[in-house]
Design a protein around this motif. Structure first.
Motif, PDB file in Angstrom:
ATOM      1  N   ILE A  37      21.978  31.143  20.750  1.00  0.00           N
ATOM      2  CA  ILE A  37      20.532  30.987  20.598  1.00  0.00           C
ATOM      3  C   ILE A  37      19.858  32.354  20.699  1.00  0.00           C
ATOM      4  CG2 ILE A  37      18.453  30.085  21.722  1.00  0.00           C
ATOM      5  CD1 ILE A  37      19.959  27.495  22.224  1.00  0.00           C
ATOM      6  N   TYR A  61      17.684  34.096  17.754  1.00  0.00           N
ATOM      7  CA  TYR A  61      16.309  34.511  18.005  1.00  0.00           C
ATOM      8  C   TYR A  61      16.121  35.998  17.732  1.00  0.00           C
ATOM      9  CZ  TYR A  61      11.906  35.109  20.549  1.00  0.00           C
ATOM     10  OH  TYR A  61      10.621  35.413  20.907  1.00  0.00           O
ATOM     11  N   ILE A  74      22.826  19.293  13.119  1.00  0.00           N
ATOM     12  CA  ILE A  74      21.380  19.201  12.879  1.00  0.00           C
ATOM     13  C   ILE A  74      21.052  17.864  12.228  1.00  0.00           C
ATOM     14  CG2 ILE A  74      19.454  20.134  11.531  1.00  0.00           C
ATOM     15  CD1 ILE A  74      20.849  22.914  11.841  1.00  0.00           C
ATOM     16  N   VAL A  84      11.639  26.175  20.410  1.00  0.00           N
ATOM     17  CA  VAL A  84      12.949  26.755  20.692  1.00  0.00           C
ATOM     18  C   VAL A  84      13.769  25.854  21.609  1.00  0.00           C
ATOM     19  CG1 VAL A  84      12.322  28.092  22.734  1.00  0.00           C
ATOM     20  CG2 VAL A  84      14.070  28.954  21.199  1.00  0.00           C
ATOM     21  N   LEU A 119      16.309  26.854  11.726  1.00  0.00           N
ATOM     22  CA  LEU A 119      17.766  26.959  11.837  1.00  0.00           C
ATOM     23  C   LEU A 119      18.440  26.286  10.647  1.00  0.00           C
ATOM     24  CD1 LEU A 119      20.351  27.603  13.543  1.00  0.00           C
ATOM     25  CD2 LEU A 119      20.107  25.323  14.523  1.00  0.00           C
ATOM     26  N   LEU A 138      25.441  25.114  20.167  1.00  0.00           N
ATOM     27  CA  LEU A 138      24.524  26.220  20.454  1.00  0.00           C
ATOM     28  C   LEU A 138      24.374  26.367  21.967  1.00  0.00           C
ATOM     29  CD1 LEU A 138      21.582  25.980  17.908  1.00  0.00           C
ATOM     30  CD2 LEU A 138      23.576  27.475  17.875  1.00  0.00           C
ATOM     31  N   SER A 150      13.364  27.417  16.068  1.00  0.00           N
ATOM     32  CA  SER A 150      13.120  25.982  15.897  1.00  0.00           C
ATOM     33  C   SER A 150      14.232  25.394  15.044  1.00  0.00           C
ATOM     34  CB  SER A 150      11.774  25.732  15.211  1.00  0.00           C
ATOM     35  OG  SER A 150      11.862  26.080  13.849  1.00  0.00           O
ATOM     36  N   ILE A 151      14.376  24.069  15.101  1.00  0.00           N
ATOM     37  CA  ILE A 151      15.451  23.431  14.336  1.00  0.00           C
ATOM     38  C   ILE A 151      15.218  23.524  12.825  1.00  0.00           C
ATOM     39  CG2 ILE A 151      16.607  21.227  13.885  1.00  0.00           C
ATOM     40  CD1 ILE A 151      16.590  20.695  16.827  1.00  0.00           C
ATOM     41  N   LEU A 164      16.449  23.606  20.197  1.00  0.00           N
ATOM     42  CA  LEU A 164      17.747  24.167  19.817  1.00  0.00           C
ATOM     43  C   LEU A 164      18.829  23.770  20.813  1.00  0.00           C
ATOM     44  CD1 LEU A 164      16.727  27.753  18.611  1.00  0.00           C
ATOM     45  CD2 LEU A 164      17.320  25.776  17.214  1.00  0.00           C
TER      46      LEU A 164
END
Length: 577
Positions: free
Chosen positions: A104, A108, A146, A90, A119, A99, A115-116, A93
């Motif tokens: 976040i 969640y 990302i 986490v 995501l 973010l 986690s990326i 992120l």
DNA sequence: GCCGTTTTCGGCCCGACTGTTTTCAGTCG
């Protein structure tokens, strides 16, 4: 455990607490403690053992307990508990721009994303756009971020590299007639050894023109945001560059604001508030003044500090730590600057593979107002064209002759040599003793355990002929950390044998760095800056070393560069005198 | 969680930009 490791765990606790929705100020307390510890000159291990942690302003009972547990058991209960609950991934992120706390938490809680990779999948599936606060625009932008993260975006750059780039952009902006002034601010100005982004401050009366020009620079690959007074872009090598445009008469306020760091600003603003004042990039004004009239001129940073009752505080020590209190008490250090420097202890010429000839180097040093220098030609271990014993003998003779020809400037004979694997030097010891100054370091066979390396360094110094330990930790900025060794023992040995420790201005090294230099000073070490120059141009690199020294609150009296040639010689290598 | 020259409780920096919940929350430096 070293201070950096303690700091990393505290920062992780802060991040994990954000995700579970802990109080914002509690999160900030952990995050601030992490930064305080990372920059602390003494080993945290010692403070824990001596029960002195509470002496650090910003560390209270709870954080002290966590650190004690870390010291004794190697683990922090709070950290372990949080990791068990939400996992390590986490934290990645937080590396995705766009973010923050709220998003976040939403990710969640609503989708179980921690986690990326998860995501990214959710963004590709279009599930993000269904969340409140995440329109399609946010989803698309996150996907791009990302991908940027996957390409390694967000890495930190060594200071010299980032500074070079920043200066080139600054130069381009100065080409524009509308630009009155342009300065580099941020962590580059503070001399932080690694840089996350470039901050540029411009004063102009034509903000839009300047901002448009900035965004159109050839190196710009992406415009991150674009407003009336600030713009942010990414340039070729993925580093982010922020431009802040400010009215000409607010230059001091703007520069102070854009130099940071964050903790310094928080402390400054708390202080101002207590005085009924408000401080921002718009200057200092009375707290409840609806007309927002500044209380005095804000052309210079000094005027800004004075407006809140403080003397000027240099950028290098703006860490939100002790500098504001020191300003109040009148105990700020008189920091060391280039004009205090009388000599350089680390430079070499064409004789051992350098670019410029000795007479040219000496002329350049005289021009700077220096009074002396040590010419430390490199041995064969350090450079393919380095000198052997015979070469060193010739060098010593050459320097003697040279000295007879120059007035008002002293050239000292020196050598930069290797402390070999068996703790000897790679030159004849009697010849070394004939030199005025012997700079010794380790560059080969460095991948050994701490006992071996410590012993090797100590044996080297125990020869009695070493004047200075070159780049003492052996690190290469952005490439690898220094070798393993017991720093306290090495410093103790250096003190016993009259060996100074170098703060190297070599852009690849910056070694010792500010924290280590501060620690060495605390242990009573002699310190000296070296440019490691091999050309006239690279003599400037001493400024990198001086900046690290300033970050360690060093004054002229703390550096051997600021004494006479005679004193330099008499204070080092005390064993053979 | 930390801190105290108005406080041991009740505060805790400030402003700009973006996108979306069309009046402001979230993020960033």
């Amino acid at each position: 455990m070293d201070n950096k490791e303690y700091a990393e765990i505290l920062e992780e606790i802060a991040t994990l607490q954000r995700v579970v929705g802990d109080n914002f100020f509690k999160v900030r307390a952990f995050s601030r403690a992490a930064r305080l510890i990372e920059n602390f000159a003494e080993p945290i291990d010692d403070l824990v053992d001596q029960r002195r942690l509470h002496e650090i302003d910003g560390i209270g009972e709870s954080i002290e307990e966590e650190l004690q547990a870390l010291r004794i058991t190697g683990a922090s209960p709070r950290h372990e508990e949080l990791l068990d609950r939400i996992g390590r991934d986490v934290m990645d992120l937080w590396h995705i721009p766009g973010l923050g706390i709220k998003r976040i938490q939403t990710l969640y809680q609503e989708l179980g994303i921690a986690s990326i990779p998860s995501l990214k999948q959710a963004a590709l599936d279009g599930r993000l756009a269904t969340l409140s606060g995440f329109g399609g625009g946010v989803q698309d932008k996150l996907l791009l971020e990302i991908e940027g993260w996957e390409r390694g975006r967000g890495r930190r750059f060594p200071l010299p590299e980032a500074k070079g780039l920043a200066e080139s952009i600054r130069f381009e902006l100065l080409n524009l007639p509308e630009v009155a002034r342009c300065e580099v601010g941020g962590s580059i100005r503070r001399g932080k050894e690694t840089i996350g982004d470039i901050d540029l401050l411009v004063t102009t009366d034509a903000a839009r023109t300047v901002s448009d020009y900035f965004k159109s620079l050839p190196d710009v690959t992406e415009i991150i945001f674009d407003g009336d007074t600030r713009a942010s872009v990414r340039v070729t090598n993925e580093i982010q560059c922020d431009l802040r445009v400010i009215d000409t008469h607010l230059f001091g306020a703007g520069l102070h604001y854009f130099t940071g760091n964050k903790d310094h600003h928080i402390q400054m603003r708390i202080r101002s508030k207590k005085m009924g004042l408000k401080i921002s990039e718009k200057g200092v004004m009375h707290y409840d003044d609806p007309t927002e009239t500044i209380v005095g001129p804000m052309d210079t940073e000094e005027q800004v500090f004075n407006a809140v009752g403080l003397p000027y505080i240099a950028p290098e020590i703006r860490m939100g730590k002790d500098e504001i209190k020191a300003g109040e008490d009148g105990t700020l250090p008189d920091l060391v600057y280039p004009h205090h420097v009388q000599g350089d202890v680390h430079l070499s010429s064409t004789i051992s593979g350098g670019r410029d000839a000795l007479p040219d180097l000496i002329q350049a040093l005289q021009k700077r107002g220096y009074k002396w220098c040590v010419v430390t030609e490199k041995t064969k271990t350090l450079h393919a064209k380095g000198i052997d014993d015979r070469g060193l003998k010739e060098h010593i003779e050459r320097v003697k002759k040279l000295n007879a020809m120059i007035d008002g400037f002293t050239v000292l004979s020196g050598v930069e040599c290797e402390i070999t694997f068996d703790g000897m030097l790679d030159i004849d010891l009697r010849l070394a003793a004939e030199c005025d100054w012997v700079l010794a370091g380790v560059t080969t066979d460095t991948d050994v355990d701490a006992d071996t390396m410590t012993q090797r360094l100590m044996w080297g110094m125990e020869t009695g002929v070493v004047s200075c330990l070159a780049h003492p930790t052996g690190r290469h900025l952005g490439v690898h950390d220094g070798y393993k060794m017991y720093f306290e023992e090495v410093v103790q040995c250096a003190n016993d044998f009259g060996v100074a420790l170098e703060i190297s201005g070599d852009p690849q090294r910056l070694d010792l760095n500010a924290q280590m230099a501060g620690r060495a000073k605390h242990l009573g070490a002699m310190l000296v800056c070296g440019s490691a120059a091999t050309s006239v141009e690279s003599l400037d690199h001493i400024e990198y070393a001086l900046q690290q020294a300033r970050r360690a609150w060093m004054e002229p009296k703390d550096l051997l560069n600021c004494v006479s040639a005679e004193e330099l010689i008499s204070r080092t290598r005390t064993l053979i005198r």
